[in-house]
Design a protein around this motif. Sequence first.
Motif, PDB file in Angstrom:
ATOM      1  N   LEU A 157       0.905  -1.145  -0.115  1.00 51.90           N
ATOM      2  CA  LEU A 157       0.147  -0.105   0.290  1.00 51.90           C
ATOM      3  C   LEU A 157       1.096   1.231  -0.202  1.00 51.90           C
ATOM      4  N   ASP A 158       2.160   1.166   0.747  1.00 47.90           N
ATOM      5  CA  ASP A 158       2.681   2.431   0.678  1.00 47.90           C
ATOM      6  C   ASP A 158       3.895   2.576   0.015  1.00 47.90           C
ATOM      7  N   GLY A 159       3.766   1.525  -1.316  1.00 49.18           N
ATOM      8  CA  GLY A 159       4.693   1.618  -2.341  1.00 49.18           C
ATOM      9  C   GLY A 159       6.031   0.600  -2.029  1.00 49.18           C
ATOM     10  N   ARG A 160       5.923   0.204  -0.869  1.00 46.68           N
ATOM     11  CA  ARG A 160       7.191  -0.783  -0.551  1.00 46.68           C
ATOM     12  C   ARG A 160       7.082  -2.251  -1.134  1.00 46.68           C
ATOM     13  N   ARG A 161       8.187  -3.030  -1.289  1.00 46.19           N
ATOM     14  CA  ARG A 161       8.180  -4.301  -1.834  1.00 46.19           C
ATOM     15  C   ARG A 161       8.069  -5.031  -0.529  1.00 46.19           C
ATOM     16  N   VAL A 162       7.873  -6.255  -0.521  1.00 46.86           N
ATOM     17  CA  VAL A 162       7.371  -7.127   0.671  1.00 46.86           C
ATOM     18  C   VAL A 162       8.597  -7.297   1.506  1.00 46.86           C
TER      19      VAL A 162
END
Lengths: 224, 247
Positions: free
Chosen positions: B14-19
């Motif tokens: 949701l905030d644009g980060r990868r897992v």
Amino acid sequence: MDRMDRKVAIPGDLLSEDKGRSGEGTYVKDDKVYSLLYGIANYRDKINVIPLAGKYVPATGDNVIGIVKDVTFSNWIVDINSPYDGLLHISEFPKRIEMDEMQNYLRIGSSVMARVKDVDSTMKVELTLNDRRLGTLKTGRIIEISHTRVPRLIGKGGSMISMLKKELNCNIFVGQNGRIWVNGNEKEMDLALKTILIIEKEAHTNGLTDRIVEFLRTETSARS
Amino acid sequence: MEDKITFIKDGIRLDGRRVDEARPIKVEVGVLARADGSCYLEMGNNKVIAAVYGPREVHPRHLQEVSRAIVRYRYNMASFSVEERRRPGPDRRSYELSKVSREALSPVILTSYFPRSVIDIFVEVLQADAGTRTAGINAASVALADAGIPMKSLISSCAAGKVDDQIVLDPMKEEDNFGQADMPIAMTPGGEITLLQMDGHMTVEESHRAMELAMKGCRDIYNMQRKVLIDRYSQMENATRQEEAVI
């Protein structure tokens, strides 16, 4: 000192693979030497880590400057700028005094130059005044710096402190607990305190003694 | 029909980060003049400040230990740290977090050096966004080093979670509140675990994966903690260099 043999270390840093070089501020695990403290690691025969901060822990034989914080029936309780209070027993006073006279010699707020006579495993700290160099402080000023800077203020073999005494024409007593007593005329005391604070601030830098000599030369010449 | 809300789309959260990506971290050391050691730390939208006092005399006296220092840790959330004003003061949650955080840090502190004394650690959460206990432990560990307290190593702490049946590093508030699991850990740089908690549901394999991911997060955080402590000193050295140059 060569720049290459000093570096900043944090707790847990690997300092050497040779456990024989473990010095102060280090520990050995699996035959390797690690740092215990956040400070400057000095590589000599032994590796010592000199902390940049921390509280003074009294050790037998240290000279300290204390301030009386309580008087009991046979002891003065002395604050020595440490987590542990010092106990100065009536029999450790340079002259024989009666218990009901204790207040006449040292009362709450009095300052003393004392030596740590003994520290036991529970950190009961016994002080003594039984030496010609020790005693109560009635004149002069006391300044407090971090005790980790005291070795720098004294210098290698006392080089820094003897230079200060000579240049400033002041009497200076350095307590291992970071309290320093200065006695001289007002102007010189002002300069002495200023100089000591500079030394505290720049304690970890190289070539400090030379810079302090320079500083004192310019200060004294500006005045005259 | 409305689409089902998903936490992860094409491997992006949701905030644009990868897992396997943690939130950005900012660390400052020595921010409080009157504490013996202090640290301000941001992990994403978490903002915490840690202060260390001591070793000093123990009050009340009966808590004192004859052969070692005691460690006290107070985790506290400011009333303005969350969206809805939080009632100030300790509650069940902060008591628990204080206890587990204390137990995460005390194994590395050499308490036997300071008998009959106390090392007080205060952690204030100024802004919360899931993972405040890990942020607090990271800040407290740097503050302890700054206070000159002897330690075997620093402690780094990070969480892993499970959302949309996937293991993610360092969950933020949305993933923590509506996700399936959350697992905070704390460890030494040597890989010794001093804190391990979990709520939610994970299979054995998932918990192993989460553990590994969180440990990777801890190692990255350790490098940040180390860097800020080392840089602080070299900065002081450079500052005096410059002063000299001016003279």
